[in-house]
Design a protein around this motif. Structure first.
Motif, PDB file in Angstrom:
ATOM      1  N   ASP A  18       0.804  -1.228   0.000  1.00  0.00           N
ATOM      2  CA  ASP A  18       0.000   0.000   0.000  1.00  0.00           C
ATOM      3  C   ASP A  18       0.835   1.274   0.000  1.00  0.00           C
ATOM      4  N   LYS A  78     -11.471   3.161  10.483  1.00  0.00           N
ATOM      5  CA  LYS A  78     -12.450   3.549   9.467  1.00  0.00           C
ATOM      6  C   LYS A  78     -13.390   4.602  10.042  1.00  0.00           C
ATOM      7  N   ARG A 122     -16.590   3.766  -4.571  1.00  0.00           N
ATOM      8  CA  ARG A 122     -15.720   2.900  -5.378  1.00  0.00           C
ATOM      9  C   ARG A 122     -16.007   3.078  -6.862  1.00  0.00           C
ATOM     10  N   THR A 138     -11.851   5.891  -0.456  1.00  0.00           N
ATOM     11  CA  THR A 138     -12.508   5.164   0.632  1.00  0.00           C
ATOM     12  C   THR A 138     -11.479   4.947   1.735  1.00  0.00           C
ATOM     13  N   LYS A 182      -9.766   2.446   2.251  1.00  0.00           N
ATOM     14  CA  LYS A 182      -8.578   1.747   1.721  1.00  0.00           C
ATOM     15  C   LYS A 182      -7.524   2.758   1.279  1.00  0.00           C
ATOM     16  N   GLU A 183      -7.959   3.803   0.568  1.00  0.00           N
ATOM     17  CA  GLU A 183      -7.026   4.840   0.117  1.00  0.00           C
ATOM     18  C   GLU A 183      -6.455   5.606   1.307  1.00  0.00           C
ATOM     19  N   ASP A 213      -6.007   4.436   4.301  1.00  0.00           N
ATOM     20  CA  ASP A 213      -5.013   3.544   4.919  1.00  0.00           C
ATOM     21  C   ASP A 213      -3.704   3.563   4.130  1.00  0.00           C
TER      22      ASP A 213
END
Length: 922
Positions: free
Chosen positions: A241, A542, A554, A560, A562-563, A565
């Protein structure tokens, strides 16, 4: 020489490639903080004096391109509310307080839509359709007004967006997303205006769609260059990541099909010493961090600390860390601000809001203040030394003022000064006037503070931070006068003060660097200490602060969790990239308020361990003392022995004796040092106060009957006077305390009922033929000397007896108890250890009364006992000595002598200079 940092390499590029056109060069960095470090890198490498290039942050560049001023979050909500009122029907308009609850989330979504250059009508129509589908099961004709209003809100979103956008543009202001969208629209003009100037973008990672478009267009026109700080360990790993965004840019940007990607480095895989340290709780982490710094100084006495960074995963660790740093740290730079929540001036204003908003919310014309609110302000360190209200605070405590009218407060403070007036002047429902009053108050407090001590200078800084916030609010309210009630003002103040910070002063290039995660961007250090390496802290957990569902985000390409993180992952690995010594601290507690699992980043480092990384994992536990608390031991000095002799001459009271048995330290504080309890307002009547009221009432009712035999008519007269006398006693004892409602009204009724039940018991006794003659009430016995061979000198026993009566020819000494007492508490089976056990306290007291009063009784039989108001059915509970089955309730000569022997044992211990006062721990 130390390995070059990323900014050192950028400085080298600037000096080598742009030395001839330095004034035409603009360097764009992710944040403002990196500017100072880049300037220092240029200074170190420049062989002669040069003109530095213009160095700006990405946000400053975007504002330059757009030509729009950024507004803060609170001002934006005010502007949005104006737009909302202008386009919403009067009947559907919400108060500012309700509006603000959803407006902040909606503005966040507007911001994201604009930053990612999405079509707002399409996105917001999408949301409307989702809400329609959620209510598809309800036929249109069967929809309630609530459902219709809910769906109409979603239909209005595009209108809200367009109206707000136009409103802000007309004023030349905007939120971040609007500025980004306008910058993209204005990019062609900006590109032409650049002329010969060149932009250098350095150290970026995650970019939104607007930033991508701006940078790519400037690259395409040859007006920009981009230097990434990407390590091959992350960039070449398709699943890592930390390289998520830069991998995406390298693959998708047209520029990199024809130009080299700069720079990919191989620093992370180099030799590193990584210590992972777990410890319980946050304070343990602060202590360990301080210990690491101390160890570094001892091992490297000549080294500077400017190559060490302490990155705090949680802002609230700042103060514990500062306290944990060794004294040898003589220079440090704190990039983080100190939150205004704990600012003493802010706490005072918060208490002021609480006091006045509570007063405004109470019904009635008189402006009534609650005593705790008043005392909280009077005792505040910014008020107490300057308001001269010590006597006022004592009066409130002494007289049990629970609620004080505004008029009464000014009567009690006969000569109020300016500070007092500003604190307690009435607040009307005029927000601007209230804010102006608070502003004047803060100026007065500032004037009171001097310039001599560091403490006063720090206090002034705190006052100034709040003063700026209040003046900002005054400006808001001057422009938006339709929001004017106190409740809304209080809500807005709390939101604004959360954003306010007190900045620390320091030399940014010298000493230990303490910073938050975001402040560490672009910077490199040799030694890195990272705290709070727990899930939910690092990385942050989150958070769905959006009306746009995850799957829609998405689909539309919005970021979101995920990005988010991935952004944290990049920051973390960039911190480690060029560091040689790394300390990762985490909280081992997995449960509780300040806990969480060990961060996934630590697990990732362990699983994906590089060959040259030396990785250790340790758990630190605090050293726990064998005993939690060491009992206090106070030896008997010469002055203590003199004080004991003084007490012996005046008289030991039965309560003083039982106080020593309960805890010798209590006796020491109360009788030797004569320390009294602090006088405080009794908001709810305490048990001892209730007892005083019952004692006082019975004394007044029975005083006229002293010396005569009681009759039923005497008791009936007592009943007639009962209500009036209890009320009078309440007023005398409880002063200005509130007794007409709440728990105190219940206590008032309990006192009346207890006395009424006692009178009924007395009357029943008389009806049954008892001859009762009151001899004494509240009899103060001057004392009787206890002469005993074990004692160094005669010791006087003195005290007050509640009631002495003649009952059917026997003398009764009665002690009233408002608590519950059973017959077992006044029954003695053995003299052994009488004065060692606190359970015998009532027996010790009763026999002390018998001892004191004995000379006045002569040969007449005496009973001593208790009347328990919570056990009145048991009636008079006499002291009994039960050596065998048959008990003796009369105090005989044998009992009296045995008691004196036991009392002498206790007094001998008290008066023995070799036996210290030792605290008893229950």
């Amino acid at each position: 020489m130390a390995n070059p940092t990323f900014l050192d390499k950028i400085a080298q590029v600037i000096l080598e490639d742009y030395s001839s056109k330095m004034t035409q060069t603009i360097v764009v960095l992710p944040n403002k903080r990196a500017r100072i470090f880049l300037m220092e890198a240029l200074r170190k490498q420049a062989a002669q004096t040069i003109f530095a290039p213009k160095i700006i942050s990405i946000e400053e560049l975007i504002q330059d391109i757009a030509g729009i001023r950024s507004v803060d979050a609170v001002e934006l909500v005010f502007e949005f509310y104006e737009v909302y009122l202008s386009i919403t029907e009067k009947k559907n308009q919400q108060t500012f307080e309700l509006f603000a609850n959803w407006a902040k989330t909606l503005l966040q979504d507007f911001n994201e839509i604009d930053r990612y250059l999405l079509d707002p009508d399409k996105v917001l129509k999408y949301l409307e359709n989702i809400k329609e589908i959620e209510h598809w099961s309800v036929d249109v004709e069967n929809r309630t007004e609530l459902i219709e209003n809910y769906l109409s809100f979603w239909k209005l979103l595009p209108h809200y967006y367009q109206s707000l956008y136009g409103h802000l543009l007309a004023k030349g202001i905007g939120y971040q997303g609007l500025i980004y969208r306008e910058a993209v629209n204005n990019l062609e003009y900006y590109s032409h205006s650049l002329a010969q100037r060149q932009l250098l973008f350095a150290g970026f990672n995650a970019l939104n769609a607007a930033e991508e478009q701006i940078i790519q267009q400037l690259l395409a026109t040859g007006q920009a260059k981009v230097y990434w700080d990407a390590d091959q360990a992350f960039l070449n790993d398709a699943f890592h990541d930390a390289g998520l965004f830069i991998r995406r840019f390298r693959q998708s940007w047209k520029h990199y099909k024809f130009h080299p990607f700069e720079w990919m480095v191989d620093d992370f895989a180099q030799t590193k010493k990584i210590e992972i340290i777990g410890t319980p709780k946050s304070i343990g982490q602060a202590k360990i961090a301080g210990g690491i710094i101390e160890r570094f100084i001892l091992e490297n006495p000549d080294s500077k600390l400017d190559r060490i960074a302490m990155v705090l995963g949680e802002e609230n660790l700042l103060i514990p860390v500062l306290h944990a740093l060794p004294q040898s740290v003589n220079a440090l730079n704190i990039t983080m601000g100190y939150t205004a929540k704990n600012n003493p001036a802010q706490i005072l204003i918060a208490k002021l809001f609480k006091m006045h908003t509570n007063a405004l919310s109470r019904s009635g014309e008189s402006y009534v203040l609650y005593y705790k609110d008043v005392l909280d302000i009077l005792t505040h360190p910014l008020v107490e030394p300057y308001a001269h209200t010590k006597m006022l605070a004592q009066t409130i405590n002494r007289n049990n003022y629970t609620f004080i009218t505004h008029k009464r407060l000014y009567e009690l403070q006969s000569h109020p000064n300016k500070l007092f007036g500003l604190l307690f002047q009435k607040w009307e429902n005029d927000a601007t006037a209230v804010l102006q009053s608070i502003s004047n108050l803060l100026e007065t407090i500032k004037t009171n503070l001097g310039n001599d001590s560091d403490q006063d200078k720090i206090a002034k800084t705190f006052v100034y931070a709040v003063f700026k916030t209040i003046n900002k609010l005054i400006n808001y309210y001057a422009r938006h006068q339709h929001i004017n009630d106190m409740q809304t003002l209080h809500v807005i103040y709390k939101q604004v003060i959360d954003l306010a910070e007190v900045s620390f002063e320091g030399e940014p290039l010298d000493g230990l660097q303490i910073m938050g995660v975001l402040e560490s961007r672009v910077l490199d250090f040799e030694t890195v200490i990272v705290t709070s390496m727990n899930e939910g802290k690092f990385p942050a957990g989150k958070s769905q602060n959006s009306f746009i569902p995850y799957d829609v985000k998405r689909e539309l390409g919005l970021p979101t969790f995920k990005e988010k993180d991935a952004i944290y992952t990049y920051h973390f690995y960039h911190l480690l990239q060029r560091a040689k010594n790394i300390y990762l601290l985490y909280n081992t507690e997995s449960e509780g308020l300040d806990a969480g699992e060990k961060s996934r980043f630590i697990t990732q480092l362990e699983v994906e361990k590089q060959p040259k990384h030396e990785l250790t994992h340790e758990i630190y536990n605090p050293v726990l003392p064998e005993t939690v608390y060491q009992p206090m031991v106070i030896p008997k000095s010469e002055s203590v022995m003199l004080r004991l002799k003084e007490i012996a001459e005046k008289g030991f009271s039965p309560s003083a004796l039982t106080s020593y048995i309960r805890n010798p330290i209590d006796f020491y504080f109360q009788k030797i040092l004569r320390i009294n309890e602090v006088e405080e307002v009794e908001e709810n009547i305490a048990l001892n106060t209730l007892g005083t009221i019952i004692h006082g009432t019975l004394e007044v009712l029975y005083t006229p009957l002293i010396g005569k035999y009681l009759s039923e008519s005497d008791i009936d007269n007592c009943f007639k006077l009962l209500d009036q006398e209890v009320l009078k006693q309440f007023k005398e004892v409880y002063k200005e305390g509130e007794i007409r409602k709440g728990r105190n009204l219940l206590a008032f009724e309990v006192a009346k009922r207890n006395i009424s039940n006692f009178l009924k018991l007395e009357r029943e006794d008389i009806r049954n033929g008892a001859a009762i003659k009151i001899l004494e009430l509240e009899k103060k016995c001057e004392g009787r000397d206890l002469l005993h061979s074990d004692l160094p000198y005669p010791v006087k026993i003195a005290g007050t007896v509640d009631r002495i009566e003649e009952h059917n020819g026997k003398i009764r000494i009665i002690d009233y108890k408002t608590g519950k007492v059973e017959s077992g508490s006044v029954t003695l089976k053995s003299w052994n250890g009488l004065t060692q056990d606190i359970k015998n306290d009532k027996i010790i007291q009763l026999l002390a009364y018998a001892f004191m009063y004995a000379p006045e009784i002569g040969t007449q039989e005496v009973e001593v006992g208790i009347v328990s108001f919570k056990n009145l059915r048991a009636g008079f509970l006499p002291f009994q000595y039960k050596e065998e089955r048959e008990g003796v309730s009369v105090v005989t000569e044998t009992i009296s002598e045995s008691y004196k022997d036991e009392l002498a044992v206790l007094l001998k211990e008290i008066l023995d200079p070799a036996i210290p006062f030792t605290e008893k721990i229950n």
